[in-house]
Design a protein around this motif. Structure first.
Motif, PDB file in Angstrom:
ATOM      1  N   UNK A 148     -20.729 -39.426  23.159  1.00  0.00           N
ATOM      2  CA  UNK A 148     -20.617 -40.332  24.315  1.00  0.00           C
ATOM      3  C   UNK A 148     -20.647 -41.799  23.863  1.00  0.00           C
ATOM      4  N   UNK A 149     -21.501 -42.104  22.895  1.00  0.00           N
ATOM      5  CA  UNK A 149     -21.599 -43.475  22.386  1.00  0.00           C
ATOM      6  C   UNK A 149     -20.317 -43.878  21.673  1.00  0.00           C
ATOM      7  N   UNK A 150     -19.755 -42.972  20.901  1.00  0.00           N
ATOM      8  CA  UNK A 150     -18.491 -43.257  20.212  1.00  0.00           C
ATOM      9  C   UNK A 150     -17.385 -43.496  21.236  1.00  0.00           C
ATOM     10  N   UNK A 151     -17.321 -42.664  22.268  1.00  0.00           N
ATOM     11  CA  UNK A 151     -16.312 -42.855  23.322  1.00  0.00           C
ATOM     12  C   UNK A 151     -16.511 -44.196  24.026  1.00  0.00           C
ATOM     13  N   UNK A 152     -17.755 -44.544  24.288  1.00  0.00           N
ATOM     14  CA  UNK A 152     -18.050 -45.825  24.927  1.00  0.00           C
ATOM     15  C   UNK A 152     -17.622 -46.980  24.028  1.00  0.00           C
ATOM     16  N   UNK A 153     -17.927 -46.873  22.746  1.00  0.00           N
ATOM     17  CA  UNK A 153     -17.526 -47.918  21.801  1.00  0.00           C
ATOM     18  C   UNK A 153     -16.001 -48.039  21.756  1.00  0.00           C
ATOM     19  N   UNK A 154     -15.301 -46.921  21.797  1.00  0.00           N
ATOM     20  CA  UNK A 154     -13.831 -46.961  21.811  1.00  0.00           C
ATOM     21  C   UNK A 154     -13.308 -47.623  23.085  1.00  0.00           C
ATOM     22  N   UNK A 155     -13.964 -47.360  24.207  1.00  0.00           N
ATOM     23  CA  UNK A 155     -13.590 -48.027  25.463  1.00  0.00           C
ATOM     24  C   UNK A 155     -13.838 -49.530  25.381  1.00  0.00           C
ATOM     25  N   UNK A 156     -14.969 -49.897  24.817  1.00  0.00           N
ATOM     26  CA  UNK A 156     -15.324 -51.313  24.664  1.00  0.00           C
ATOM     27  C   UNK A 156     -14.324 -52.012  23.748  1.00  0.00           C
ATOM     28  N   UNK A 157     -13.893 -51.322  22.718  1.00  0.00           N
ATOM     29  CA  UNK A 157     -12.947 -51.890  21.755  1.00  0.00           C
ATOM     30  C   UNK A 157     -11.641 -52.317  22.430  1.00  0.00           C
ATOM     31  N   UNK A 158     -11.282 -51.676  23.515  1.00  0.00           N
ATOM     32  CA  UNK A 158     -10.042 -51.982  24.242  1.00  0.00           C
ATOM     33  C   UNK A 158     -10.147 -53.266  25.068  1.00  0.00           C
ATOM     34  N   UNK A 159     -11.358 -53.759  25.255  1.00  0.00           N
ATOM     35  CA  UNK A 159     -11.540 -54.983  26.050  1.00  0.00           C
ATOM     36  C   UNK A 159     -11.025 -56.192  25.266  1.00  0.00           C
ATOM     37  N   UNK A 160     -10.561 -57.171  25.978  1.00  0.00           N
ATOM     38  CA  UNK A 160     -10.007 -58.362  25.345  1.00  0.00           C
ATOM     39  C   UNK A 160     -11.069 -59.465  25.243  1.00  0.00           C
ATOM     40  N   UNK A 161     -12.158 -59.132  24.575  1.00  0.00           N
ATOM     41  CA  UNK A 161     -13.240 -60.099  24.378  1.00  0.00           C
ATOM     42  C   UNK A 161     -13.728 -59.990  22.939  1.00  0.00           C
ATOM     43  N   UNK A 162     -13.971 -61.122  22.332  1.00  0.00           N
ATOM     44  CA  UNK A 162     -14.437 -61.149  20.942  1.00  0.00           C
ATOM     45  C   UNK A 162     -15.764 -60.389  20.796  1.00  0.00           C
ATOM     46  N   UNK A 163     -16.676 -60.617  21.722  1.00  0.00           N
ATOM     47  CA  UNK A 163     -17.987 -59.947  21.633  1.00  0.00           C
ATOM     48  C   UNK A 163     -17.837 -58.431  21.784  1.00  0.00           C
ATOM     49  N   UNK A 164     -16.959 -57.988  22.670  1.00  0.00           N
ATOM     50  CA  UNK A 164     -16.749 -56.549  22.866  1.00  0.00           C
ATOM     51  C   UNK A 164     -16.240 -55.913  21.578  1.00  0.00           C
ATOM     52  N   UNK A 165     -15.313 -56.568  20.943  1.00  0.00           N
ATOM     53  CA  UNK A 165     -14.775 -56.030  19.682  1.00  0.00           C
ATOM     54  C   UNK A 165     -15.876 -55.948  18.624  1.00  0.00           C
ATOM     55  N   UNK A 166     -16.712 -56.981  18.543  1.00  0.00           N
ATOM     56  CA  UNK A 166     -17.801 -56.963  17.562  1.00  0.00           C
ATOM     57  C   UNK A 166     -18.765 -55.814  17.860  1.00  0.00           C
TER      58      UNK A 166
END
Length: 178
Positions: A148-166
């Motif tokens: 679930x955490x990996x899936x959440x991180x993958x979802x976050x990675x799709x956001x267009x924000x520098x902090x989200x990518x980090x």
């Protein structure tokens, strides 16, 4: 300070008095000697409103607040707050609860992942690091939460924000390695 706290033992009244001094170290000690069963929601709100540093936030949440019956509800509430240290407290509570509450259900934590996704845009250093910490700590609890955490991180990675990518890259690096 922990040695001193052990000699004092648990003392709710003294903890409140120490907090009221306003002294940083006294407040740290207060979090170590307070009795979680005596802590009220009002006390949590008041103390959290006094946070002016990441270390005080983290110590109070990890020594005391995460052991109260209000930990998860306050984590959810604080995660949407405007104040940087109050918001950090929300995610620190999630991380510390994941570490300290061995009997908490997976469902408790699964409900927190959408909050991490929602707040991953916040580029304030102390917030993004706490979101990342919560995501990683919850993901380390067991195989189900890791997925679930990996899936959440993958979802976050799709956001267009520098902090989200980090947040996402850092969490994926750690969670995929274990």
């Amino acid at each position: 300070m922990r040695k001193l706290a052990k000699t004092i033992k648990k003392d709710h009244t003294l903890a409140l008095e120490l907090w009221d001094t306003g002294l940083h170290e006294a407040r740290m000690l207060a979090s170590m000697i307070d009795e979680p069963t005596m802590v009220t929601e009002k006390q949590i709100d008041n103390w959290t409103g006094d946070f002016t540093s990441w270390d005080l936030c983290d110590q109070v949440c990890g020594n005391l607040f995460d052991r109260t019956p209000f930990a998860i509800s306050k984590a959810i509430e604080f995660s949407a707050h405007d104040n940087e240290f109050v918001k950090r407290a929300g995610f620190v509570l999630m991380a510390e609860y994941a570490v300290h509450n061995k009997n908490a259900s997976n469902e408790t934590f699964i409900a927190l992942f959408p909050i991490m996704e929602r707040e991953a845009w916040d580029n304030r250093n102390f917030v993004k690091k706490a979101v990342n910490w919560a995501l990683r700590q919850i993901g380390k609890r067991n195989g189900i939460l890791k997925l679930e955490a990996i899936q959440t991180a993958q979802n976050i990675l799709k956001q267009n924000h520098k902090s989200a990518k980090w947040i996402a890259v850092n969490a994926l690096t750690e969670l995929a390695a274990k």
